[in-house]
Write an enzyme that holds these catalytic residues in place. Sequence first.
Site, mmCIF file in Angstrom:
data_model
loop_
_atom_site.group_PDB
_atom_site.id
_atom_site.type_symbol
_atom_site.label_atom_id
_atom_site.label_comp_id
_atom_site.label_asym_id
_atom_site.label_seq_id
_atom_site.Cartn_x
_atom_site.Cartn_y
_atom_site.Cartn_z
ATOM 1 N N SER A 1 0.848 -1.191 0.000
ATOM 2 C CA SER A 1 0.000 0.000 0.000
ATOM 3 C C SER A 1 0.882 1.238 0.000
ATOM 4 O O SER A 1 2.114 1.149 0.009
ATOM 5 C CB SER A 1 -0.915 0.005 1.225
ATOM 6 O OG SER A 1 -0.149 0.094 2.420
ATOM 7 N N LYS A 2 0.254 2.405 0.029
ATOM 8 C CA LYS A 2 0.991 3.665 -0.027
ATOM 9 C C LYS A 2 1.971 3.809 1.130
ATOM 10 O O LYS A 2 2.991 4.484 1.003
ATOM 11 C CB LYS A 2 0.011 4.835 -0.026
ATOM 12 C CG LYS A 2 -0.786 4.970 -1.316
ATOM 13 C CD LYS A 2 -1.706 6.182 -1.261
ATOM 14 C CE LYS A 2 -2.489 6.325 -2.560
ATOM 15 N NZ LYS A 2 -3.416 7.481 -2.516
ATOM 16 N N ARG A 3 1.657 3.189 2.271
ATOM 17 C CA ARG A 3 2.554 3.348 3.417
ATOM 18 C C ARG A 3 3.900 2.656 3.196
ATOM 19 O O ARG A 3 4.847 2.890 3.938
ATOM 20 C CB ARG A 3 1.899 2.808 4.689
ATOM 21 C CG ARG A 3 1.577 1.320 4.644
ATOM 22 C CD ARG A 3 0.713 0.917 5.830
ATOM 23 N NE ARG A 3 0.266 -0.448 5.743
ATOM 24 C CZ ARG A 3 0.966 -1.485 6.160
ATOM 25 N NH1 ARG A 3 2.161 -1.292 6.691
ATOM 26 N NH2 ARG A 3 0.500 -2.716 6.056
ATOM 27 N N HIS A 4 3.987 1.814 2.163
ATOM 28 C CA HIS A 4 5.260 1.165 1.841
ATOM 29 C C HIS A 4 6.100 2.012 0.891
ATOM 30 O O HIS A 4 7.175 1.603 0.478
ATOM 31 C CB HIS A 4 5.015 -0.211 1.223
ATOM 32 C CG HIS A 4 4.405 -1.198 2.168
ATOM 33 N ND1 HIS A 4 3.066 -1.508 2.138
ATOM 34 C CD2 HIS A 4 4.946 -1.917 3.186
ATOM 35 C CE1 HIS A 4 2.808 -2.408 3.074
ATOM 36 N NE2 HIS A 4 3.924 -2.659 3.726
ATOM 37 N N GLY A 5 5.617 3.182 0.519
ATOM 38 C CA GLY A 5 6.345 4.035 -0.420
ATOM 39 C C GLY A 5 5.637 4.078 -1.758
ATOM 40 O O GLY A 5 4.427 3.865 -1.858
#
Length: 852
Positions: A383-387
């Site tokens: 997801s976005k939290r992984h970059g």
Amino acid sequence: MKLNMASMALLAASLSSTSSLVCAFTRPANHRGALTTLSKLHFSTTKEPTQQQQSTIRRRKALKQNTSTLLSRASTFTNYKDGALFLSTTEESTTTAVNGAASSDESNLDNLFPNKNKSIIDLPPRMRFAPSPTGSLHVGGARTALYNWLVAKKGQLDFVEGDGGFVLRVEDTDVARSTKESEDSVLADLSWLGLTWDEGPNTPLAKYGPYRQSERSTLYSKIANSLIESGKAYPCFSTPEELDAMKARMEAEGIPPRYDGTWRDADPEVVKAKIDAGDPYTVRFKVPAGARVVIDDAVRGTVSWDAEATVGDFILLRSSGVPVYNFCVAVDDASMGITTVIRAEEHLTNTLRQGLILDALGAPRPRYAHCSLILGEDKQKLSKRHGATSCNQFRLDGFLPDAMINYLALLGWNDGTDNEIFTREELIDAFDIDRIVKSPSVFDMDKLKWVNSQHLKRMEVEEILGLVEEQLGFMGMIKEGADEAKKSDFIFATTALAKQMLETTQDAATNAKTVLGYSLPAAFADLEDGSEAKEMVKQGNFYGIAMKIIEMYESGSFPTPDSSNLLAAFMDGSNKAIVEDNQVGGDETSYPQAYKATMKSVAKEMQVKGKNLFHPVRLALTGEMSGQEVTKQMSLLALASEDDTAVNAEAADVVTIEARMEKLKGFCDSIPEEFRASKQASDDAANRSKDGKKQSKAEEEAAAAAPAVADPLDGYEGPPITALDIRVGRINKVWVHEEADKLFCEEIDVGEDEPRQIASGLRPYMNAEDLEGRMVLVLCNLKARKLAGFPSHGMVLCASNEDHSVVKLVSVPVEAKIGERVTVPGFDFEGEEGAPFAENKVGKKKVFEKIA
């Protein structure tokens, strides 16, 4: 052929079922991943090649002769246009196909389903990617698109005259979330990746369009009415309140909530009366009693559902007339002749409803392959939290489309070999659905950067100039309306300077910004305590050398790049770009040669050499303790500082040579007196005057008797130390030598076009798992030779204790880059004299027989 046990079990299950809708898929033993319905199984003893095997032979021959895909062939057709060229006109589309279908005989659906009464395994692959335009194209969707694209392209080579292709279908029935901007973004990302579609929105002459679900409502209504007339669907007048009460009752009774069939067998007269009265209703699918859906998924194996117990009678059309997702998908797959569906495992449960609908329509089910999710490094769904996860962000970050394609293919698939770098054509040839793995894949940004770096290494400087220009543009470093010649020179120099260390094209722009800046602090006290720079200044050489540079610059005797030939440092004698950092261009009258002569003069005058000269010079001129060759850096600065330069000085943080000299003056003024003289010279003088006393005879005898500490270089008789080409490398893979129990075989990236294979005696001391991914130092200019039959090209540098009971890898300098040459303290590695010898002049034994 013989049916396998799984097929026999499915056959038995289907024969025992009372439902005519049950349709089991099996994989024939001699068909690579082929699926068929049990009612159409072919029993044969012939050993002649199948149509697919024959076409594979043709494809492999055709691929060697011409690797161009359908695009080049189709471009010769009259009125042909590629769907990717219509991004600016996505608001227009034709509904001729649907309207024509709607006006045909309502009871005859055969003309709507091109694969009806055909065997899916004998048809050219028609693959589809069906994004919802509710956001950007992310990694998971891009992989899905790629896998479908690869199968389609391979099929077009197998079935040259067939109807196969890659279909782009926009599933925009979610009116509240779907946007035109998102659709354009997804299509642009697919085009950037090179996943051009054969049929899609606004593709002219495409006979299965339109390709937006929002434009196919007539078709959905027609088919829903047909299902009602045939008794396979029905109007449902249950109100939301009644449905809520129904759900609550079932939950209270411990029953999985599902529609109870209130209107399933309602009196037709009552139904007609409510319709005539204008009462709102949905259209529900009538799930046959005892129905069971079984598929043989190409990735997950046999999957089955008890349809009646699992879903109950589900909705096809909402009361608003808007069709639901699964109905649209089933109708579109059938009416567009889709033969295979590759998608994410989260869609696996949708296959139950879609399979029931397809069976009711009499359309063959496509083959299914549900790929596992892509996870982040924390093993959670990416997801976005992984970059960065959107394709556009990867483009902005400087990744190559071909590298993205290469890496995405490896996220859940392999070709059965150790190969990890593929061209687009090689992927088309190698890809096989049956090699998609079931386990989830982990997205590794470092691995993606490595794959990208390998593709960049295979490219010439000229091939990536446009990509570097794009990155410079993203950072605002190029002036609008800049002189084209000066802009081209700056882009070329920027690219050549960074080529050897590039992981992404963005690295070239960020490196240029570092080079054009000047990070030397205003005062000595501002240097970080314990830093390499502060410790070097404390040694005392920096002050004198910096002041000498300032003096020479102000007098006009310090060499600067020639304004008439600012690219001299980057070009060899044949005007080809120099990308190796230890090489520099220019003839005997050029700036690089003048700089070299000046350094020799300064070294002689100030009695310093090696790192005691070049580290102070580098810090004084560039503000950094490490980096690329100094004359190349100063040449790039000159390009950014010249009159009418193409560089936006403010955005690029340009600090001119004049400004650097002024800042250097202030810095030198802040250096304490104790650090303004060479510490080594001061120590030598102090030792000469110490005490002034002669040693006693006893002291002399004791000193004479004391063993001398030998310098390991004293007895060295090999080539000059500066002739050694020691480079930073990364171990990609390690495996055990098949014939030598003490040897490891290693694949090591040392910054060349291809990784090197090196054999080492590290097996008794280290584990293969610990070595993989490690940064190491490699002696690269040894002749390639065989060790126990293994071709070894180079040597990994290690250190050991005296009895060799402990062996460790030599540490790699902090922040060193793969392929960067490592120098030895105390030796002059600058200029021609510091260039490494060729391989045939260096012998392993001579180099290391005397050095511990």
